[in-house]
Design an enzyme around this catalytic site. Structure first.
Site, PDB file in Angstrom:
ATOM      1  N   TYR A 176     -18.086   2.446  38.753  1.00 46.20           N
ATOM      2  CA  TYR A 176     -17.278   3.330  39.740  1.00 46.20           C
ATOM      3  C   TYR A 176     -17.315   2.363  41.116  1.00 46.20           C
ATOM      4  O   TYR A 176     -18.131   1.558  41.221  1.00 46.20           O
ATOM      5  CB  TYR A 176     -17.615   4.773  39.944  1.00 46.20           C
ATOM      6  N   ARG A 224     -27.699   8.413  39.842  1.00 47.20           N
ATOM      7  CA  ARG A 224     -27.481   7.788  38.514  1.00 47.20           C
ATOM      8  C   ARG A 224     -26.991   6.376  38.570  1.00 47.20           C
ATOM      9  O   ARG A 224     -25.822   6.183  39.234  1.00 47.20           O
ATOM     10  CB  ARG A 224     -26.603   8.745  37.907  1.00 47.20           C
TER      11      ARG A 224
END
Length: 642
Positions: A176, A224
């Site tokens: 992302y 993360r």
């Protein structure tokens, strides 16, 4: 003494004291209102997991900016002031249930999102290809735009704190937007946000700095990252260790790790083909270099999680899809009832599959997931005698739900075991979670007092049915046997007979490339057989969830399975199968033929009972052959209806 001493012990997530080492990682639910506010459906989903005793609940990704990202109606947003009040109320309710909750904040998807707010191509760290349309390229974000994204992120952090969240988790994995800045494969910038590793890490460390400036040095903060991308040119563990050290130095409290990317999507959303503990090697790769705790998830069970903690591989264990399947997992583990945890079968059908299809999250084995508010198991007003025919997944679930509601339930199964087609289908090692599911139903029925009658075949005139207040028929399906010469000759084995132990030779032709056929082919190939799959359609297992299908096709290729799509079986001969394809006829030499042409509904009992019993419900494959999810859900609905 508990079997899970490490899993159950309190632990610090930064300055936050967790009651145990279990957390729920971020997972999209597609339950949000179009204006980006949390819905009652989404809140009920949170509340079920909050009451289940998880140490820390982390929300799905919450959108923070609209500079380069369109307002996504499928996710929660905190990019505007009006979105705060509903989220603040939701957090308060989670706290009232005794749980802690962290907000997972995302600065965007970048190349994963096809268009930008102005209708043009998406923005990314560099002019990368757009994931959904590789023929088009993203626009590179300008320094001014990056500054605007970070300012909107700052405002979102302030709103997050106003909502009362206990911690913030930053979304920086799986390719992302943040990962696009971090990774040299997607970041070819020559300014202060590109080039060296330190420069590529500037965007995530800017976010860390902003959280620290707004929330203070002691506010719990995690991130993360993806340790291995699993595609050529993607990131490997060595560089991820360096990144982790930079994040630690920048003030990170906890590092969450995973593996994969959209270029290797089967790693990002691991199915049953991927096995157990998929991300444990990634945790093991970075933890020795760090002083901060490492959190991991990915096809874990309480047993695997406890072992990882004991072995020092990780400090926190994430249960994602397992908490969808059973929100009470932590409470059951604490109560010494780990065997009663409903297992996730790792099918991805109604969790990830639904979200990808634009539907709200559900679960194949837990029909209440995503329906916590409207599928409540209330006691029936009158206790009734219910007869369930067929101990496949639909019948088992119907019996469980009916008994949970207070009914007197008898379950009749003509074979000597419960499970229906799940029992033989669970023979491959990669499908062993199906066995756990059958065992779970068995335990639940025993606890609920359901009388299970094995080796007990009933017919339309059986008094067991005629005396019942309601009858549920889950008589399953029967194999389709096409009119092909030699299809019933010796050496031809039905796919279920194969799973039940029928002997096969070294060379096998599997006729039928649906799920049962290709799973059998993979099992055989892993055991050393030479396997060919013949499928008349143009694709293998075309209805399978895309993430699973990628893993399946990759493993079929790795194990040398020959796939003949667009081919029709024309005859079975001694030692060979004749097929016809686009290029003409072919004779395939083989020792065994396995038939997996599909099944049709077995409606004989239901048809005979129509109009002869007080109340009739037909469930599972007896209505229409489908996957486990559909069978379980029809069984649940029947159990609710009686």
């Amino acid at each position: 003494m508990s079997d899970f001493p490490r899993l159950l012990e309190p632990a610090r997530w930064g300055s936050l004291e967790l009651p145990n080492r279990m957390f729920m990682p971020p997972m999209g639910t597609h339950t949000t209102h179009p204006d980006g506010t949390i819905s009652d459906v989404g809140l009920a989903y949170w509340m079920a997991r909050a009451r289940g005793g998880v140490g820390l609940l982390i929300t799905e990704s919450i959108q923070t900016q609209t500079v380069s990202e369109i307002a996504n109606p499928s996710v929660i947003s905190i990019s505007a002031d009006h979105q705060v009040a509903p989220l603040r109320d939701a957090v308060a309710q989670v706290h009232a249930a005794g749980a802690l909750i962290a907000a997972n904040l995302t600065p965007g998807l970048g190349r994963v999102m096809p268009v930008a707010p102005d209708g043009g191509p998406a923005y990314s760290a560099s002019d990368n290809t757009i994931l959904a349309d590789p023929a088009r390229r993203c626009r590179e974000l300008s320094l001014e735009q990056i500054g605007e994204i970070l300012e909107q992120f700052r405002a979102a952090v302030r709103r997050t704190l106003d909502c009362g969240f206990d911690a913030i988790d930053l979304h920086a994995h799986t390719g992302y937007l943040t990962d696009q800045f971090m990774s040299s494969t997607w970041n070819r910038r020559t300014d202060e946000y590109g080039g060296s590793l330190e420069n590529r890490m500037r965007f995530p460390t800017d976010m860390l700095r902003i959280v620290r400036e707004e929330a203070g040095a002691d506010f719990p903060l995690s991130m993360r990252i993806t340790v291995r991308h699993h595609f050529p040119g993607g990131r490997e563990a060595d560089e991820s260790r360096q990144m982790a050290l930079i994040l630690q130095a920048a003030g990170l409290d906890v590092l969450l790790v995973d593996s994969g990317s959209y270029e290797a999507v089967d790693w990002s959303f691991p199915s049953y083909y991927m096995g157990d503990g998929v991300y444990l090697p990634d945790a093991a790769a970075v933890k020795p270099s760090l002083d901060i705790p490492v959190a991991v998830c990915g096809n874990l069970t309480p047993e695997l999680g406890e072992r990882a903690l004991q072995d020092g591989i990780a400090d926190f264990i994430g249960f994602g899809r397992m908490l969808i399947a059973d929100p009470d997992l932590p409470a059951k583990v604490r109560a010494g009832r780990a065997a009663s945890v409903r297992p996730c079968i790792r099918c991805n059908e109604m969790c990830i599959g639904n979200v990808v299809r634009g539907c709200g999250l559900e679960c194949a084995v837990n029909p209440q997931a995503g329906h916590e508010a409207d599928r409540v198991l209330l006691q029936a007003p009158t206790r009734r005698r219910v007869a369930v025919v067929g101990a496949g997944p639909a019948g088992l679930e119907a019996a469980r739900v009916a008994a949970s509601r207070g009914h007197d339930v008898d379950l009749y199964e003509r074979t000597g075991a419960i499970g229906g087609v799940l029992e033989p289908a669970a023979t491959p090692d990669f499908k062993r979670e199906l066995h756990r599911m059958i065992d779970w139903w068995g335990g639940e029925l025993a606890d609920l007092g359901v009388r299970v009658h094995l080796d007990h075949e009933v017919g339309p005139d059986s008094p067991e049915l005629l005396g019942a207040d309601a009858v549920v028929v889950g008589s399953g399906s029967t194999p389709i046997v096409p009119d092909v010469p030699g299809i019933t000759a010796p050496g031809v084995v039905d796919v279920l007979a194969f799973h039940r132990g029928a002997l096969v030779g070294p060379r096998v032709v599997v006729c039928g490339g649906g799920l049962s056929g290709v799973d059998s082919a993979l099992e055989l190939a892993k055991d050393g057989h030479e396997v060919t799959v013949v499928e008349m359609a143009d694709a293998i297992a075309p209805t399978m969830v895309m993430h699973n299908r990628v893993a399946l096709l990759r493993q079929l290729g790795e194990h040398g399975v020959r796939l003949l799509t667009g081919h029709v079986v024309t005859a079975v001969e001694p030692g060979a199968v004749q097929v016809k394809g686009p290029d003409g006829d072919e004779r395939i030499e083989t020792d065994t033929v396995i038939t997996a042409f599909g099944v049709r509904a077995n409606t004989a009992l239901a048809d005979a009972l129509a109009g002869t019993v007080a109340e009739l419900h037909v469930v599972g494959d007896a209505v229409q052959p489908a996957k486990v999810a559909e069978a379980v859900h029809t069984g649940f609905q029947a159990g609710m209806a009686v």
